[in-house]
Design a protein around this motif. Sequence first.
Motif, PDB file in Angstrom:
ATOM      1  N   ALA A 182       0.816  -1.219   0.000  1.00  0.00           N
ATOM      2  CA  ALA A 182       0.000   0.000   0.000  1.00  0.00           C
ATOM      3  C   ALA A 182       0.843   1.260   0.000  1.00  0.00           C
ATOM      4  CB  ALA A 182      -0.934   0.001   1.213  1.00  0.00           C
ATOM      5  N   LEU A 183       2.134   1.121   0.282  1.00  0.00           N
ATOM      6  CA  LEU A 183       2.961   2.317   0.447  1.00  0.00           C
ATOM      7  C   LEU A 183       3.021   3.180  -0.817  1.00  0.00           C
ATOM      8  CD1 LEU A 183       6.009   1.337   2.685  1.00  0.00           C
ATOM      9  CD2 LEU A 183       4.178   2.973   3.149  1.00  0.00           C
ATOM     10  N   ASP A 218      -3.232 -11.549  -8.441  1.00  0.00           N
ATOM     11  CA  ASP A 218      -2.236 -11.399  -7.383  1.00  0.00           C
ATOM     12  C   ASP A 218      -2.915 -10.912  -6.094  1.00  0.00           C
ATOM     13  OD1 ASP A 218       0.957 -10.896  -6.957  1.00  0.00           O
ATOM     14  OD2 ASP A 218      -0.265  -9.486  -5.797  1.00  0.00           O
ATOM     15  N   PRO A 219      -2.641 -11.607  -4.968  1.00  0.00           N
ATOM     16  CA  PRO A 219      -3.362 -11.265  -3.734  1.00  0.00           C
ATOM     17  C   PRO A 219      -3.060  -9.858  -3.209  1.00  0.00           C
ATOM     18  CG  PRO A 219      -1.671 -12.927  -3.307  1.00  0.00           C
ATOM     19  CD  PRO A 219      -1.785 -12.790  -4.790  1.00  0.00           C
ATOM     20  N   ILE A 220      -1.808  -9.406  -3.333  1.00  0.00           N
ATOM     21  CA  ILE A 220      -1.483  -8.069  -2.826  1.00  0.00           C
ATOM     22  C   ILE A 220      -2.181  -7.008  -3.684  1.00  0.00           C
ATOM     23  CG2 ILE A 220       0.389  -6.416  -2.431  1.00  0.00           C
ATOM     24  CD1 ILE A 220       2.207  -8.809  -1.884  1.00  0.00           C
ATOM     25  N   TRP A 221      -2.080  -7.199  -4.980  1.00  0.00           N
ATOM     26  CA  TRP A 221      -2.740  -6.271  -5.909  1.00  0.00           C
ATOM     27  C   TRP A 221      -4.238  -6.209  -5.622  1.00  0.00           C
ATOM     28  CZ3 TRP A 221      -6.309  -7.336  -9.924  1.00  0.00           C
ATOM     29  CH2 TRP A 221      -6.563  -6.252 -10.783  1.00  0.00           C
ATOM     30  N   LEU A 222      -4.844  -7.376  -5.436  1.00  0.00           N
ATOM     31  CA  LEU A 222      -6.278  -7.433  -5.171  1.00  0.00           C
ATOM     32  C   LEU A 222      -6.612  -6.646  -3.901  1.00  0.00           C
ATOM     33  CD1 LEU A 222      -9.066  -8.627  -5.914  1.00  0.00           C
ATOM     34  CD2 LEU A 222      -8.540 -10.552  -4.437  1.00  0.00           C
ATOM     35  N   GLY A 223      -5.802  -6.848  -2.872  1.00  0.00           N
ATOM     36  CA  GLY A 223      -6.043  -6.163  -1.601  1.00  0.00           C
ATOM     37  C   GLY A 223      -5.989  -4.651  -1.757  1.00  0.00           C
ATOM     38  N   ILE A 224      -4.974  -4.155  -2.459  1.00  0.00           N
ATOM     39  CA  ILE A 224      -4.819  -2.703  -2.608  1.00  0.00           C
ATOM     40  C   ILE A 224      -5.933  -2.147  -3.499  1.00  0.00           C
ATOM     41  CG2 ILE A 224      -3.219  -0.845  -3.205  1.00  0.00           C
ATOM     42  CD1 ILE A 224      -2.278  -2.688  -0.949  1.00  0.00           C
TER      43      ILE A 224
END
Lengths: 344, 186, 449
Positions: free
Chosen positions: C194-195, C374-380
Amino acid sequence: SSEPKECATGQASSKVDVIEWTMITTWPKNFQGLGEGAEYLAQKINELSGGRMKVTVMGANDLVPALEVFDTVAAGTVQMGHGASYYWKGKLPVAPIFSAVPFGLNAQEMNGWLYKGGGLELWQELYQPLGLLPMPAGNTGVQMAGWFNKEINSLDDIQGLKMRIPGLGGEVFKRAGGTPELIPGAELFSALNRGRIDATEWVGPYNDLAFGLHKAAKYYYYPGWHEPGTTLEAIINLDAFNALPDDLQAIVKAACTLANSDMLAYFTEKNNQALESLVNEHNVQLKKLPEDVLARFEALSHDVVKELAATDAFAERVYQSYSNYKKQVYDWHKVSEQSFYSLR
Amino acid sequence: MWTQNSPWNQIKRGLSWISRFSGKGIAYLTLLMVLAMFGSTLMSNLFNINFIWLQESVTWIHAAVFMMGAAYTLQHNEHVRVDIFYHRFSARTQASIDIAGTLLFLLPVSVFILMTSWNYVMRSWQLTESSAEAGGLPAVYLLKTLTVVMPVLLIIEGLHQLMINIDKWRASPPQSSINKTQERSS
Amino acid sequence: MMEWLPFIMFALVCLSLMAGYPVAFSLAGSALIFAGIAVAFDWINPVLLNASFNRTFGIMNNQVLVAVPLFVFMGIMLERAKIAENLLETMARLFGGLRGGLAISVIIVGMLLAASTGIVGATVVTMGMLSLPVMLKRGYDESLSTGTICASGTLGQIIPPSIVLILLGEAISSAYRSSYGGDPVNVGDLFIGALIPGVLLVLAYMAYVLIRAFINPSLAPKAEHTDSISMAQVIKSLLLPLILIFIVLGSILAGAATPTEAAAIGAAGAMLLAIVQRQFSWERLKDVMFSTTRTSSMVFMILIGASIFSLVFRALGGDHQVQVFLTEMPGGVVGAVIVVMLVMFLLGFILDFIEIIYVVVPIVAPILLQMGVDPIWLGIMIALNLQTSFLTPPFGFALFYLRGVTPSSVPTGKIYRGALPFIAIQVVLLILLGVFPELATWLPEQLGD
Ligand code: NA
Ligand code: NA
């Protein structure tokens, strides 16, 4: 109980009620080896019953969190579960003996004790008051000691070492001077990778490679002294089981036995491929734990396991049965398996 | 309508006291939770000492706080509402919604949680269940008991809210004029 | 008919929420009523509902979520000890001489406050009460002021550490674990991911404010006489909170601490800060403890209520229906992601972050992850999307909360108009992130290997 009507002719196939069961597991649905083993077990029950039973698998967190499998099956919310008995130590302190204890029996010996040496009867006696029928339903074989970012050259290196190692192994590790850490599964990789912990145990090469632990740690230590041949369990709700006709009961049990041997064969195959890949492609440094460390762990393990026996009279019986069997089988395996292995 | 010491008001005060006492009582543990987790973090990073029981007790305190605090939070009206429409309703309508919500949602949910938890909690006491971790806490049955305590506290506060809203409903005129509501909300 | 049941339930539950009874109990209660009907008609097996206990106990025993009350404690302590207020005041005096300087301060403080609270209402209300009167008194344009405050107030969700990212991280990693065995994504990854998007967002907000102030100075006049500010004052009210936030974030990034441990450092640090600033008293501590208890109960009762709801949804076969629906979506993964984002955006009008995370994410995330997202992409993406939703008239939560603390002399239309440019910024960033997923995934990868 009323049995579904069999169709003698086979054609005019009116309604043969399919018995639908749900199996919940302590692993994620597609988890290498273990989750796959649960899937295999379900599939075998479906096949062997000729479609009269249909077992659907739900992974950890689908219906309930991983460590709620025991209570959920016992309550009859679902009919069966797949897990490992050492997770239930808090409810039944002696339960870990039926999955894995440090410096205990290996896969072949566990099968000997459980199927032929009275172990399974004791296991079923332990779970019976809780309304559960346990069956061996998988085995990982000897696991690995784990992934370390610090080199272990002597017992001194264990002092203060921060390692994620749960259960009885963790107790032994603590008594040897180590610092067992409680790290949730999702935090494990970064905790090791970023130095929050120094080491972690996981399963064996197949699972460890898939988890990517080689990206987080330098050294891969063996042997898995704390899990020398972990037996996995199918737990079946007794009411659901008793409601089955005799032949389906036999089929469920037979499917568990199939799953038990199939998983060991599967892990044997997958682990040797994965170890090769880890060493040759990923340049993992494979190391054996030093003798003094293993000797200390072994001595402490005897105390820790023996303390399980002290909980009650039944636990004492389990412990006696296990340790008598262990003594006998060690004598035999010293002249058979072990002497043969040492020739290779 | 009722005197200060009518049974109705005495019951209301009694119910209210239970939620307040349990909620504020458990709230003091949040400080302990901060200090315990902070201490555990320092010890683990500086001295390589780690107590599983200490880490577990932080989790337990956390669970105790939100389970025991649920009724107290309800008393303070701090459970989130979708108030797109609610805040525009008259006091009488709001009271009606809260009465209906208590009867249709809160009380049934509490009874449901109570009923589904009961056997698990009893079983845990029978087994004197402890943590499965080496060096973990004993008495997991106490932690599980919270799943019975929480709905009981919610039922008590639910009854309290029911009484409050009945009062509110009776106190506001049926044809609550628009002027009145605006006065109240401004 | 049967395949529509779960969606009918979803719609009815949403409707019941509109009445305004607390969400936690409305979610669970209306789902249970629906389950009762389904049981009566023999559509579902009632024993499945027993799993409610096991799910609740799983929430109680979840170590990752312990970070939530600790961060709440930190946030409330910073607020009650007037540390946030002093921060804003100091920044305003530092940047007062700059055109648009006050708005820049609001954005920066919003970003830092973000660090702690993360519950939409609380941040917007705090920011609104602290800064709106000052901005209006200074002669700032009403739309520009309210827009800046709304947008900055929601920054809390996307700038780590945030409670929203913790809950989202836990929900996604648990979805990930049920789809795959290994290498799970975690809360720390989401914080790191998220940074870059968070910083880009802040920079874009600032650029917008500066450009507006440059083109039309009357919109954001500089202070007429800037009173001097002592170095000691700056250190006390600006540097110390910055150091605290740096330690909390840094310890997660460096890997010295898990998010829960970092949260404990933050909570203890906030107390220390209050003591140093002579704002600490037993009464204030009691207030913080009581407030923390209520906020934590509020959050976790929603989790429990949502868990009962999703159990009924699952028992009705809802997860299976969603899977069928999403996998048959034309356009494959892209189509599925767009539909999910659209649904979440709309749900953002009626539901808070926490509810969406615990109602929708467990249903859709496993399917999207299995499709290769991608899980990080999805989260953001989810975090940014919801943040946008909260800013969007006429139902955006942030606007709604700000309306509550804005003098009635400022018409609602002006608040809405003020939000529009910020929504545009959000949408541009969402599109950028959709086209260049590396914005979210690059940094975690760098720190990961
Ligand atoms: Na292991
Ligand atoms: Na934040």
